[in-house]
Design a protein around this motif. Structure first.
Motif, mmCIF file in Angstrom:
data_model
loop_
_atom_site.group_PDB
_atom_site.id
_atom_site.type_symbol
_atom_site.label_atom_id
_atom_site.label_comp_id
_atom_site.label_asym_id
_atom_site.label_seq_id
_atom_site.Cartn_x
_atom_site.Cartn_y
_atom_site.Cartn_z
ATOM 1 N N VAL A 134 0.842 -1.198 0.000
ATOM 2 C CA VAL A 134 0.000 0.000 0.000
ATOM 3 C C VAL A 134 0.874 1.243 0.000
ATOM 4 C CG1 VAL A 134 -1.735 1.307 1.288
ATOM 5 C CG2 VAL A 134 -1.879 -1.189 1.189
ATOM 6 N N ARG A 135 1.916 1.219 0.814
ATOM 7 C CA ARG A 135 2.823 2.366 0.882
ATOM 8 C C ARG A 135 3.554 2.562 -0.443
ATOM 9 N NH1 ARG A 135 7.870 3.302 5.150
ATOM 10 N NH2 ARG A 135 8.348 5.419 4.451
ATOM 11 N N TRP A 136 3.989 1.475 -1.066
ATOM 12 C CA TRP A 136 4.687 1.565 -2.352
ATOM 13 C C TRP A 136 3.781 2.194 -3.411
ATOM 14 C CZ3 TRP A 136 7.105 -3.348 -5.067
ATOM 15 C CH2 TRP A 136 7.948 -2.928 -6.103
ATOM 16 N N LEU A 137 2.540 1.744 -3.473
ATOM 17 C CA LEU A 137 1.584 2.299 -4.435
ATOM 18 C C LEU A 137 1.381 3.791 -4.199
ATOM 19 C CD1 LEU A 137 -0.551 1.985 -6.680
ATOM 20 C CD2 LEU A 137 -2.163 1.246 -4.895
ATOM 21 N N ALA A 138 1.205 4.183 -2.953
ATOM 22 C CA ALA A 138 0.968 5.583 -2.622
ATOM 23 C C ALA A 138 2.189 6.459 -2.890
ATOM 24 C CB ALA A 138 0.549 5.708 -1.161
ATOM 25 N N ALA A 139 3.383 5.860 -2.876
ATOM 26 C CA ALA A 139 4.607 6.631 -3.091
ATOM 27 C C ALA A 139 4.804 7.040 -4.544
ATOM 28 C CB ALA A 139 5.817 5.814 -2.618
ATOM 29 N N LEU A 140 4.070 6.407 -5.453
ATOM 30 C CA LEU A 140 4.229 6.699 -6.876
ATOM 31 C C LEU A 140 3.427 7.932 -7.276
ATOM 32 C CD1 LEU A 140 3.883 3.046 -8.216
ATOM 33 C CD2 LEU A 140 6.001 4.312 -7.740
ATOM 34 N N ASP A 141 3.932 8.665 -8.254
ATOM 35 C CA ASP A 141 3.210 9.829 -8.758
ATOM 36 C C ASP A 141 1.868 9.410 -9.342
ATOM 37 O OD1 ASP A 141 5.396 11.327 -8.083
ATOM 38 O OD2 ASP A 141 6.107 11.627 -10.149
ATOM 39 N N PRO A 142 0.837 10.237 -9.189
ATOM 40 C CA PRO A 142 -0.474 9.924 -9.793
ATOM 41 C C PRO A 142 -0.378 9.616 -11.286
ATOM 42 C CG PRO A 142 -0.686 11.769 -8.288
ATOM 43 C CD PRO A 142 0.787 11.479 -8.399
ATOM 44 N N GLU A 143 0.489 10.300 -11.992
ATOM 45 C CA GLU A 143 0.674 10.067 -13.426
ATOM 46 C C GLU A 143 1.106 8.633 -13.712
ATOM 47 O OE1 GLU A 143 3.800 11.502 -16.933
ATOM 48 O OE2 GLU A 143 3.692 12.600 -15.041
ATOM 49 N N VAL A 144 1.989 8.105 -12.861
ATOM 50 C CA VAL A 144 2.466 6.735 -13.042
ATOM 51 C C VAL A 144 1.362 5.739 -12.713
ATOM 52 C CG1 VAL A 144 4.132 5.011 -12.239
ATOM 53 C CG2 VAL A 144 4.854 7.384 -12.624
ATOM 54 N N ARG A 145 0.669 5.945 -11.611
ATOM 55 C CA ARG A 145 -0.422 5.035 -11.245
ATOM 56 C C ARG A 145 -1.487 4.994 -12.347
ATOM 57 N NH1 ARG A 145 0.134 7.697 -6.102
ATOM 58 N NH2 ARG A 145 -1.881 8.744 -6.381
ATOM 59 N N GLU A 146 -1.808 6.142 -12.912
ATOM 60 C CA GLU A 146 -2.813 6.208 -13.966
ATOM 61 C C GLU A 146 -2.330 5.478 -15.219
ATOM 62 O OE1 GLU A 146 -6.221 7.150 -16.195
ATOM 63 O OE2 GLU A 146 -5.854 7.135 -14.030
ATOM 64 N N ALA A 147 -1.070 5.640 -15.559
ATOM 65 C CA ALA A 147 -0.532 5.017 -16.773
ATOM 66 C C ALA A 147 -0.597 3.494 -16.709
ATOM 67 C CB ALA A 147 0.917 5.470 -16.985
ATOM 68 N N PHE A 148 -0.520 2.935 -15.510
ATOM 69 C CA PHE A 148 -0.494 1.480 -15.348
ATOM 70 C C PHE A 148 -1.873 0.872 -15.080
ATOM 71 C CE2 PHE A 148 4.013 2.197 -14.935
ATOM 72 C CZ PHE A 148 4.611 1.005 -15.310
ATOM 73 N N LYS A 149 -2.926 1.665 -15.144
ATOM 74 C CA LYS A 149 -4.242 1.177 -14.693
ATOM 75 C C LYS A 149 -4.765 -0.003 -15.515
ATOM 76 C CE LYS A 149 -6.860 4.747 -17.240
ATOM 77 N NZ LYS A 149 -7.434 3.845 -18.253
ATOM 78 N N ASP A 150 -4.335 -0.124 -16.770
ATOM 79 C CA ASP A 150 -4.803 -1.233 -17.612
ATOM 80 C C ASP A 150 -3.846 -2.419 -17.617
ATOM 81 O OD1 ASP A 150 -7.156 0.113 -18.357
ATOM 82 O OD2 ASP A 150 -6.099 1.187 -19.952
ATOM 83 N N GLY A 151 -2.794 -2.351 -16.808
ATOM 84 C CA GLY A 151 -1.903 -3.491 -16.670
ATOM 85 C C GLY A 151 -0.683 -3.435 -17.551
ATOM 86 N N VAL A 152 0.025 -4.558 -17.610
ATOM 87 C CA VAL A 152 1.298 -4.644 -18.320
ATOM 88 C C VAL A 152 1.356 -5.931 -19.137
ATOM 89 C CG1 VAL A 152 2.558 -3.290 -16.607
ATOM 90 C CG2 VAL A 152 2.440 -5.775 -16.357
#
Length: 313
Positions: A134-152
């Motif tokens: 949870v902490r790792w996810l929150a540490a990322l910029d919103p732009e990065v979290r949004e970019a990965f929303k559809d997976g890899v």
């Protein structure tokens, strides 16, 4: 973020349990627990210190901590099998850091628990950092979290016996192509056998998941480890001169095939490590982790560090 910023693994010792400072004492303590699974879910990582467990006593302790040990099939890191589904930790040069990751988060199925055993403590360094997902996810910029929303999308190029990276025979612990195909058919992967005897595998996977018990959303992918930029500028540059990205032993893109910016991979790597808590090792110590709730890695070390790893579903 309450409860995540200040999270640390939970230490269990003879002193705070009243148990005998032996493998037998640890086993008796574990057998007396009402709910080990519940304790692990609440604490996320359990460190068993000062019980002096030896390699000869490890199986008895593992029987309590890992009820169904798994083989490391389709694992991507170099390891040596040393017992019944017991392996060395990732065999990577000791002067380098191994970045944070959840074991086999790139795979269709991953272990729910990992157990680490310190057979030989390092001379210096060599901690196993662990990070609250949870902490790792929150540490990322919103732009990065949004970019990965559809997976890899992960791509593996496994050679047929000679080449860069791992062979498909080592990866799947078999020499039988039909057995490999049968396994991959159950995982949602696509694959092709290459003219040189190698195997290329594609897997579309999630970037985050929710913990099956707590419902916490956690960062859960290995994009930074599979991305050339995660290896550092010089290594990435050297690899680019040798072969195109699609032919590297492992590579990753967004799920639609779009390249992941190098700066995203570096941010994921660095903020995971910055958010982690180091667990230092003494010979005979063990650590059990919830593989969804927390990621793990390795700090550089000197000396003859030897950590064994096992996992279960």
């Amino acid at each position: 973020m309450t409860g995540h910023d200040d999270w640390v693994p939970f230490e269990i010792t003879p002193g705070n349990t009243g148990a005998e400072a032996t493998a037998r004492g640890l086993t008796a303590y574990l057998q007396g627990l009402d709910d080990l699974a519940g304790l692990l879910t609440r604490k996320k990582a359990l460190v068993f210190r000062d019980f002096g467990v030896t390699p000869e006593e490890l199986d008895v302790v593992m029987d309590e901590l890992l009820p169904n040990r798994l083989a490391y099939v389709h694992g991507n890191s170099p390891r040596t099998k040393v017992g019944k589904n017991v392996y060395t930790s990732t065999e990577y040069p000791q002067e380098f850091t191994i970045s944070m990751h959840n074991e086999m988060s790139y795979a269709y199925a991953w272990p729910s628990r990992l157990l680490f055993f310190c057979q030989q403590q390092p001379g210096t360094g060599g901690a196993t950092p662990v990070v609250d997902g949870v902490r790792w996810l929150a540490a990322l910029d919103p732009e990065v979290r949004e970019a990965f929303k559809d997976g890899v999308r992960y791509t593996q190029n496994l050679h047929g016996g000679m080449g860069l990276g791992k062979s498909w025979q080592d990866t799947f612990e078999t020499q039988d192509r039909a057995e490999v195909e049968s396994f991959l058919a159950t995982t949602g992967s696509t694959w092709e056998w290459k003219a040189d005897g190698g195997l290329r595998v594609h897997q579309d996977r999630q970037a985050t998941i929710k913990h099956p018990v707590t419902g916490d959303e956690v960062w859960f992918n290995q994009a930074d480890q599979w991305h050339p930029a995660g290896l550092g500028d010089e290594t990435a540059k050297a690899l680019a001169q040798i072969m195109p990205a699609e032919d590297l032993p492992q590579n990753v893109t967004f799920a639609d095939g779009t390249p992941i910016p190098a700066e995203y991979a570096v941010q994921i790597r660095d903020r995971g490590l910055d958010s982690a808590v180091d667990v230092d090792w003494r010979t005979g110590d063990l650590m059990l982790i919830d593989n969804v709730a927390v990621g793990h890695g390795r700090r550089p070390f000197t000396g003859a560090r030897r950590i064994l790893v096992a996992m279960c579903d």
